[in-house]
Design an enzyme around this catalytic site. Structure first.
Site, short mmCIF file in Angstrom:
data_model
loop_
_atom_site.label_atom_id
_atom_site.label_comp_id
_atom_site.label_asym_id
_atom_site.label_seq_id
_atom_site.Cartn_x
_atom_site.Cartn_y
_atom_site.Cartn_z
N HIS A 55 0.86 -1.19 0.00
CA HIS A 55 0.00 0.00 0.00
C HIS A 55 0.89 1.23 0.00
CE1 HIS A 55 -3.80 -2.04 1.90
NE2 HIS A 55 -3.23 -2.78 0.96
N GLU A 57 0.91 3.84 1.81
CA GLU A 57 1.37 4.25 3.14
C GLU A 57 2.55 3.42 3.62
OE1 GLU A 57 -1.75 3.48 2.12
OE2 GLU A 57 -3.23 4.15 3.59
N CYS A 85 -6.18 1.83 5.83
CA CYS A 85 -6.79 0.58 6.31
C CYS A 85 -6.19 0.25 7.68
CB CYS A 85 -6.53 -0.55 5.32
SG CYS A 85 -4.79 -1.07 5.23
#
Length: 152
Positions: A55, A57, A85
């Site tokens: 992801h 991030e 998430c």
């Protein structure tokens, strides 16, 4: 060379758009250092890496920690185009991010203001300041357009 930008969210959106152009879900993330310097910019790379943890991030936090020289990014900010998430929220907590800023809310997959609300759990050791909904409509449009094109 370290970049400076008055609005790191613009870099996050550029990374999200680039991810979408590569066929990734268009999410971008930026880690800004204590003085506002840009430590890392990443877009999703789940498909390209065949890695469910790639992801935006996670990639940005890894790159920032390497540049910062510490796994603890105290006094740093994580700026993202979508509510992180649960995995990414936990990673931000473990990195000791001072402030999390994100654009679109994610009622289905979010882990900050939706779903498990990671930072409110008693097991969460570090709770960053959270600012959600910054340029939310812009991020929602980017995501909706991506998925509408994908469905065609």
């Amino acid at each position: 060379m370290t970049q400076h930008l008055s609005d790191p969210m613009e870099l996050a959106f550029a990374a999200a758009q680039a991810a979408g152009a590569r066929g990734e879900i268009p999410v971008g993330a930026v880690v800004a250092g204590p003085a506002g310097e840009i430590l890392a910019v990443s877009g999703n790379e789940v498909e390209a890496r065949n890695d469910p943890t790639a992801h935006a991030e996670i990639l940005a936090l890894r790159a920032a920690a390497a540049k910062y020289g510490s796994p603890r990014l105290e006094n740093c900010e994580l700026i993202v185009t979508l509510e992180p998430c649960a995995m990414c929220a936990t990673a931000a907590s473990l990195a000791r991010i001072k402030r999390l800023v994100y654009a679109a809310y994610d009622p289905k997959g979010g882990g900050v203001d939706h779903g498990p609300r990671i930072f409110t759990q008693s097991t969460c050791h570090h709770r960053p300041e959270v600012v959600g909904g910054v340029q939310a409509e812009r991020a929602e449009t980017l995501l909706k357009d991506f998925f509408a094109t994908l469905r065609k």
